[in-house]
Design an enzyme around this catalytic site. Structure first.
Site, PDB file in Angstrom:
ATOM      1  N   ASP A 140       0.840  -1.200   0.000  1.00 47.44           N
ATOM      2  CA  ASP A 140       0.000   0.000   0.000  1.00 47.44           C
ATOM      3  C   ASP A 140       0.878   1.254   0.000  1.00 47.44           C
ATOM      4  O   ASP A 140       0.596   2.221  -0.692  1.00 47.44           O
ATOM      5  CB  ASP A 140      -0.926  -0.019   1.230  1.00 47.44           C
ATOM      6  CG  ASP A 140      -1.736  -1.306   1.284  1.00 47.44           C
ATOM      7  OD1 ASP A 140      -2.439  -1.592   0.319  1.00 47.44           O
ATOM      8  OD2 ASP A 140      -1.634  -2.032   2.289  1.00 47.44           O
TER       9      ASP A 140
ATOM     10  N   HIS B 108      -4.574  -3.729   6.312  1.00 47.44           N
ATOM     11  CA  HIS B 108      -4.365  -3.942   4.878  1.00 47.44           C
ATOM     12  C   HIS B 108      -5.711  -4.343   4.279  1.00 47.44           C
ATOM     13  O   HIS B 108      -6.042  -5.514   4.164  1.00 47.44           O
ATOM     14  CB  HIS B 108      -3.316  -5.017   4.601  1.00 47.44           C
ATOM     15  CG  HIS B 108      -3.298  -5.399   3.144  1.00 47.44           C
ATOM     16  ND1 HIS B 108      -2.862  -4.552   2.163  1.00 47.44           N
ATOM     17  CD2 HIS B 108      -3.730  -6.505   2.492  1.00 47.44           C
ATOM     18  CE1 HIS B 108      -3.018  -5.117   0.981  1.00 47.44           C
ATOM     19  NE2 HIS B 108      -3.543  -6.309   1.151  1.00 47.44           N
TER      20      HIS B 108
HETATM   21  P1  NAX Z   1      -2.344 -18.049  -4.537  1.00 47.56           P
HETATM   22  O1  NAX Z   1      -3.678 -18.659  -4.345  1.00 47.56           O
HETATM   23  O2  NAX Z   1      -1.764 -17.947  -5.905  1.00 47.56           O
HETATM   24  O3  NAX Z   1      -1.283 -18.834  -3.646  1.00 47.56           O
HETATM   25  C1  NAX Z   1      -1.521 -19.179  -2.327  1.00 47.56           C
HETATM   26  C2  NAX Z   1      -0.774 -20.472  -2.098  1.00 47.56           C
HETATM   27  O4  NAX Z   1      -0.919 -20.799  -0.724  1.00 47.56           O
HETATM   28  C3  NAX Z   1      -1.330 -21.643  -2.906  1.00 47.56           C
HETATM   29  O5  NAX Z   1      -0.269 -22.257  -3.631  1.00 47.56           O
HETATM   30  C4  NAX Z   1      -1.917 -22.557  -1.843  1.00 47.56           C
HETATM   31  O6  NAX Z   1      -1.767 -23.934  -2.190  1.00 47.56           O
HETATM   32  C5  NAX Z   1      -1.079 -22.179  -0.642  1.00 47.56           C
HETATM   33  N1  NAX Z   1      -1.708 -22.481   0.651  1.00 47.56           N
HETATM   34  C6  NAX Z   1      -3.009 -22.426   0.992  1.00 47.56           C
HETATM   35  N2  NAX Z   1      -3.181 -22.828   2.255  1.00 47.56           N
HETATM   36  C7  NAX Z   1      -1.962 -23.119   2.736  1.00 47.56           C
HETATM   37  C8  NAX Z   1      -1.488 -23.590   3.979  1.00 47.56           C
HETATM   38  N3  NAX Z   1      -2.329 -23.855   4.988  1.00 47.56           N
HETATM   39  N4  NAX Z   1      -0.164 -23.785   4.121  1.00 47.56           N
HETATM   40  C9  NAX Z   1       0.683 -23.531   3.109  1.00 47.56           C
HETATM   41  N5  NAX Z   1       0.297 -23.112   1.901  1.00 47.56           N
HETATM   42  C10 NAX Z   1      -1.008 -22.893   1.718  1.00 47.56           C
HETATM   43  O7  NAX Z   1      -2.427 -16.628  -3.826  1.00 47.56           O
HETATM   44  P2  NAX Z   1      -1.406 -15.406  -3.946  1.00 47.56           P
HETATM   45  O8  NAX Z   1      -1.813 -14.536  -5.059  1.00 47.56           O
HETATM   46  O9  NAX Z   1      -0.031 -15.928  -3.896  1.00 47.56           O
HETATM   47  O10 NAX Z   1      -1.770 -14.615  -2.600  1.00 47.56           O
HETATM   48  C11 NAX Z   1      -1.462 -15.151  -1.337  1.00 47.56           C
HETATM   49  C12 NAX Z   1      -2.108 -14.331  -0.256  1.00 47.56           C
HETATM   50  O11 NAX Z   1      -1.609 -13.001  -0.263  1.00 47.56           O
HETATM   51  C13 NAX Z   1      -3.625 -14.172  -0.388  1.00 47.56           C
HETATM   52  O12 NAX Z   1      -4.217 -14.343   0.888  1.00 47.56           O
HETATM   53  C14 NAX Z   1      -3.788 -12.738  -0.834  1.00 47.56           C
HETATM   54  O13 NAX Z   1      -5.057 -12.213  -0.488  1.00 47.56           O
HETATM   55  C15 NAX Z   1      -2.674 -12.085  -0.094  1.00 47.56           C
HETATM   56  N6  NAX Z   1      -2.223 -10.749  -0.549  1.00 47.56           N
HETATM   57  C16 NAX Z   1      -1.821  -9.884   0.405  1.00 47.56           C
HETATM   58  C17 NAX Z   1      -1.303  -8.646   0.086  1.00 47.56           C
HETATM   59  C18 NAX Z   1      -0.816  -7.705   1.139  1.00 47.56           C
HETATM   60  O14 NAX Z   1      -0.439  -6.587   0.784  1.00 47.56           O
HETATM   61  N7  NAX Z   1      -0.788  -8.042   2.439  1.00 47.56           N
HETATM   62  C19 NAX Z   1      -1.258  -8.190  -1.329  1.00 47.56           C
HETATM   63  C20 NAX Z   1      -1.290  -9.299  -2.303  1.00 47.56           C
HETATM   64  C21 NAX Z   1      -2.189 -10.449  -1.964  1.00 47.56           C
HETATM   65  O15 NAX Z   1      -3.476 -10.149  -2.389  1.00 47.56           O
END
Ligand code: NAX
Length: 329
Positions: free
Chosen positions: A159, A187
């Site tokens: 952000d 966030h």
């Molecule tokens: P993806 O869905 O591409 O990847 C997430 C990965 O986490 C997947 O490969 C899944 O298999 C894995 N996963 C799920 N549960 C798990 C667990 N219990 N243990 C280990 N791995 C697990 O999502 P992606 O685009 O990489 O985003 C990841 C997270 O970041 C989401 O929650 C998203 O909302 C969040 N974000 C946070 C941001 C921030 O500024 N704080 C910005 C970007 C993003 O939106």
């Protein structure tokens, strides 16, 4: 060569994970002289994809990559971990209520908090990216018995970076000229970029960008809605920019890159009551860092009425989130 930093990355085969692990292994998070051991955690069905990521890491022949662990077991992933990047989370599905998202992710971060406490290194530090990031960090901290709460942070740096870039464009200056830009609160679309205390080319930003209507209107909306705009344009959510922001967050905190003199960055950290933000939530604050693992909330800033009102709203949202997961704390 020094002892490798053991860096855990959860969700390492996901979008952000794929943009992140190469940056860490190339030395951008901990500097050009620090080897890293990547401890990558995924859910069982994603282990095949994780194997592919590891093959690509091998194929980069990174001199700093001292080793890799691939696992679906949190205790194994966090064994001796110095820095844990908690990226993996359950995405919000169509029609899913926010409360359900909080609960589903809460279950993940409860278990990971416990595993971090039992397996992590004594100097463990945690940066949470998976959403709802602030509250997930709170849950992990509450379940990590024996680990000081101030080791748990969440990422609001994306952000901040988004806001800086919009301000630089508006003023027609290089982005590096925008400094001291804090993002307060959650966030989420309620977060508050604090333009009043920001600097532009060393001058107070409001003296340079005098278009108040733009600062309180279009600018704020653009930053708050940037995540959605990326999804609309790209068809998937921010990944490279999120990974980049996490590199910034950790590098400043404990990767040997302290904040510059007089400047500060944004981190969501457990509130100590500063600025009236109640203790017991993890909120974005302006912080200075020493690059060696400690940070301090910047004191004495004055908030405009506009920013204060927005801060009250984002804090209220964090308190609501906290109440929704009270049974996990
Ligand atoms: P993806 O869905 O591409 O990847 C997430 C990965 O986490 C997947 O490969 C899944 O298999 C894995 N996963 C799920 N549960 C798990 C667990 N219990 N243990 C280990 N791995 C697990 O999502 P992606 O685009 O990489 O985003 C990841 C997270 O970041 C989401 O929650 C998203 O909302 C969040 N974000 C946070 C941001 C921030 O500024 N704080 C910005 C970007 C993003 O939106």
């Amino acid at each position: 060569m020094s002892t490798p930093v053991r860096v855990a990355i959860t969700g390492a085969a996901g979008q952000i994970g794929y943009a992140l692990v190469f940056r860490i292994a190339s030395g951008q998070m901990f500097g050009p002289d620090t080897p890293v051991h990547l401890q990558m955690l995924e859910i069982t069905p994603a282990l095949g994809a994780l194997e592919g990521v590891a093959m690509e890491l091998d194929d980069c022949a990174f001199p700093l990559l001292a080793g890799m662990t691939l696992t679906d077991d949190a205790e194994e992933a966090f064994d001796g971990t110095n820095v844990a990047c908690l990226v993996g989370a359950k995405p919000r599905g169509p029609g899913m209520e926010r409360a359900d998202l909080l609960k589903d992710n809460g279950a993940i971060f409860t278990g990971q908090g416990r595993a971090l406490a039992s397996a992590g290194a004594a100097d463990l530090k945690v940066a949470v990216v998976g959403n709802p990031a602030n509250t997930n960090a709170l849950i992990a901290a509450a379940n990590a018995d024996g680990v000081p709460t101030d080791r748990f942070t969440a990422m609001v740096r994306l952000d901040e970076n988004r806001a800086k870039s919009q301000l630089a464009k508006k003023a027609g200056v290089p982005v590096a000229e925008v400094t001291n830009l804090a993002v307060w609160g959650n966030h989420s679309p309620t977060m508050v970029p604090d333009v009043d205390n920001a600097h532009l080319g060393g001058r107070p930003l409001p003296e340079v960008i005098t278009d108040r209507a733009w600062l309180e209107g279009e600018f704020l909306t653009t930053v708050q809605q940037r995540g959605k705009a990326i999804i609309d344009a790209r068809g998937s959510s921010s990944a490279a920019s999120a990974a980049n922001a996490l590199v910034d967050h950790v590098a400043n905190w404990c990767g040997g890159k302290p904040t510059a003199d007089g400047d500060w960055v944004s981190m969501a950290v457990p509130s100590d009551g500063s600025y009236g933000v109640p203790e017991g939530i993890i909120s974005g604050f302006p912080v200075t860092t020493d690059g060696a693992g400690s940070y301090q909330i910047v004191q004495g800033l004055e908030l405009s009425d506009f920013t204060q009102e927005k801060l009250n709203a984002t804090v209220a949202e964090l308190q609501e989130e906290r109440a929704a997961v009270a049974d996990m704390l």
